[in-house]
Design an enzyme around this catalytic site. Structure first.
Site, short mmCIF file in Angstrom:
data_model
loop_
_atom_site.label_atom_id
_atom_site.label_comp_id
_atom_site.label_asym_id
_atom_site.label_seq_id
_atom_site.Cartn_x
_atom_site.Cartn_y
_atom_site.Cartn_z
N GLY A 1 4.64 5.60 -1.45
CA GLY A 1 3.83 5.51 -2.66
C GLY A 1 2.70 6.53 -2.70
N THR A 2 2.09 6.78 -1.57
CA THR A 2 0.95 7.70 -1.53
C THR A 2 1.38 9.10 -1.96
OG1 THR A 2 -0.04 6.41 0.24
CG2 THR A 2 -0.83 8.67 -0.02
N ASN B 1 -3.03 -4.29 -6.17
CA ASN B 1 -2.58 -4.82 -4.87
C ASN B 1 -3.55 -5.82 -4.26
OD1 ASN B 1 -3.90 -2.11 -4.83
ND2 ASN B 1 -4.09 -2.57 -2.66
N GLN C 1 3.37 -2.01 -6.38
CA GLN C 1 3.38 -3.46 -6.14
C GLN C 1 4.38 -4.21 -7.02
OE1 GLN C 1 2.02 -5.37 -3.80
NE2 GLN C 1 0.87 -3.75 -2.79
N ALA D 1 9.34 1.53 -0.56
CA ALA D 1 10.39 0.54 -0.26
C ALA D 1 9.90 -0.63 0.59
CB ALA D 1 11.56 1.23 0.45
N HIS D 2 8.86 -0.38 1.40
CA HIS D 2 8.45 -1.46 2.32
C HIS D 2 7.74 -2.61 1.62
CE1 HIS D 2 4.06 -0.37 2.86
NE2 HIS D 2 4.49 0.74 2.33
N THR E 1 13.77 17.91 5.14
CA THR E 1 15.04 17.21 5.34
C THR E 1 14.86 15.74 4.96
OG1 THR E 1 15.61 18.74 7.08
CG2 THR E 1 16.82 16.66 7.05
N CYS F 1 -19.29 -7.03 -0.29
CA CYS F 1 -20.42 -6.56 0.50
C CYS F 1 -20.03 -5.43 1.42
CB CYS F 1 -20.97 -7.68 1.36
SG CYS F 1 -21.66 -8.96 0.39
C1 LIG Z 1 -0.74 -0.17 -5.35
C2 LIG Z 1 -0.39 0.69 -4.18
N1 LIG Z 1 -0.24 2.01 -4.35
C3 LIG Z 1 0.09 2.82 -3.35
C4 LIG Z 1 0.28 2.35 -2.07
C5 LIG Z 1 0.62 3.30 -0.97
O1 LIG Z 1 1.92 3.13 -0.50
P1 LIG Z 1 2.35 3.76 0.92
O2 LIG Z 1 1.39 3.24 1.93
O3 LIG Z 1 3.74 3.30 1.14
O4 LIG Z 1 2.28 5.25 0.78
C6 LIG Z 1 0.13 0.98 -1.83
C7 LIG Z 1 0.29 0.41 -0.47
O5 LIG Z 1 -0.55 -0.29 0.03
C8 LIG Z 1 -0.21 0.12 -2.92
O6 LIG Z 1 -0.37 -1.19 -2.75
#
Ligand SMILES: Cc1ncc(COP(=O)(O)O)c(C=O)c1O
Length: 378
Positions: free
Chosen positions: A70-71, A150, A178, A199-200, A236, A326
């Site tokens: 995702g990142t 999230n 999410q 995917a995780h 790859t 906080c």
């Molecule tokens: C909303 C959201 N975006 C992006 C990410 C990032 O995904 P990844 O850690 O698989 O790159 C997460 C993971 O915590 C997420 O919850």
């Protein structure tokens, strides 16, 4: 007894996903870019996976680009829109994941974009009227708003936001990390330019995800190298990851409504049990409105030891995550809770569920919380 209620962080891999990945790990070692039979066999597995993902979203396989998660997918969408599409103004929100927020803040710091943050209400819901007024901009604009948060589970009305973006000719990116695998998404019904996946989060392997790029968008690579992913992402391919991702999405899609009802049932059950047993408990976000069914974020009444909640749960074999607004001590706190509730002492725990959780587990967790609270408060 160990109880895992941190499924928004990551989910356990489905044994059928492992089964699908093993032959690739064991035997299909060819490089998919090689033109000989070893390579062709693996290439074919990747393309089958791409087709399967595309079918799920009702898009063309040519619009799916596998990434490391995702990142990377979020970084690519945002960075390349600014570099290649002439985007000068981005509208986002303070509760986005850091994969989005930090990317945007970096671009703003470098003077590449003007960043506008849409107003949120007292439950962290986005203000659509404010979004529309921000969209009335002279500059090429991109909207980046996550489908579901999230930490607190708030969901945006994806179709309405996408229609607003169409009306004002803005690029629309939504972080769907999410919701992917938990909601069906027909992108012919809801037009978006970019959405992302890891995917995780739905019982697939870690380190693999994808970026959907609408065919009308033409961007250059974010990661330079070989000609993989049709010249869009060098490196790859993570072949077993790709096969695992597609399998996890297939399983999720086949059983989606059944799992959704089951998990929503667990969440509702936990809300009821917590209300019954922990006086003063409140829930962050909008659990009775449009809310991700896998996430429940509970704000516990402050007590001198409430910060120790997570630690105490952990030593009792219960895994969940938390944060408070906080920024005291070494904990930098949750930027999401701070954005919605300000800097108040609101010790919060995120419980996040999967198809593998049970009501019995929730009973055990609530009993433990009750015990911890009884001891701490008295
Ligand atoms: C909303 C959201 N975006 C992006 C990410 C990032 O995904 P990844 O850690 O698989 O790159 C997460 C993971 O915590 C997420 O919850």
């Amino acid at each position: 007894m160990k109880i895992y209620l941190d499924n928004a962080a990551t989910t356990p891999i489905d044994p059928d996903v492992v089964k699908a990945m093993i032959p690739v790990l064991q035997n299909q070692f060819g490089n998919p870019s090689s033109i000989h039979a070893y390579g062709r066999e693996v290439r074919s597995a990747i393309e089958q996976a791409r087709k399967s993902v595309a079918r799920f979203l009702n898009v063309s396989p040519a619009e799916i680009f596998f990434t490391s998660g995702g990142t990377e997918a979020n970084n690519t969408a945002i960075f390349c829109s600014v570099r290649d599409l002439g985007v000068k103004h981005v509208i986002s929100s303070t509760i986005e994941h850091h994969a989005v927020l930090h990317t945007l803040q970096e671009l703003e710091k470098d003077g590449k974009i003007k960043l506008s943050l849409v107003k949120l209400d007292d439950r962290g819901r986005i203000d659509l009227a404010d979004l529309e007024s921000l969209l009335k901009s002279d500059q090429k604009t991109m909207v980046s708003l996550m489908h579901a948060n999230n930490e607190i589970g708030n969901m945006i009305p994806l179709k309405q936001v996408s229609e607003l973006c169409t009306k004002y000719n803005a690029v629309f990116h939504s972080d769907t990390v999410q919701t992917m695998g938990h909601y069906s998404l027909d992108l012919q019904e809801i037009p978006v330019h970019f959405i992302t996946c890891a995917a995780h989060k739905f019982h697939g392997p870690k380190g693999i995800g994808f970026l959907y790029i609408n065919h009308t968008i033409k961007i250059h690579p974010f990661i330079h190298g070989g000609a993989q992913e049709r010249n869009m992402r060098g490196g790859t391919e993570n072949v077993y990851g790709i096969v695992g991702l597609a399998k996890a999405l297939e399983i999720a899609s086949e059983n989606m409504s059944e799992h959704r009802d089951y998990i929503q049932g667990l969440k509702n059950y936990m809300i009821g049990k917590l209300k019954e047993n922990i006086p003063g408990i409140e829930f962050n976000g909008d659990p009775e409105g449009e809310s991700l069914y896998t996430v429940l974020n509970a704000a516990f009444p402050p007590s001198e030891n409430s910060e120790m909640l997570l630690f105490n749960l952990d030593i009792n074999g219960i895994a969940c995550s938390g944060g408070s607004a906080c920024s005291s001590g070494s904990d930098t706190g949750s930027h999401v809770l701070r954005a919605v509730y300000g800097d108040v002492d609101r010790p919060s725990v995120r419980f996040s569920f999967s198809k593998y959780n049970t009501k019995e587990e929730i009973d055990v967790v609530v009993e433990k919380l009750k015990e911890l609270y009884a001891v701490k408060v008295s």
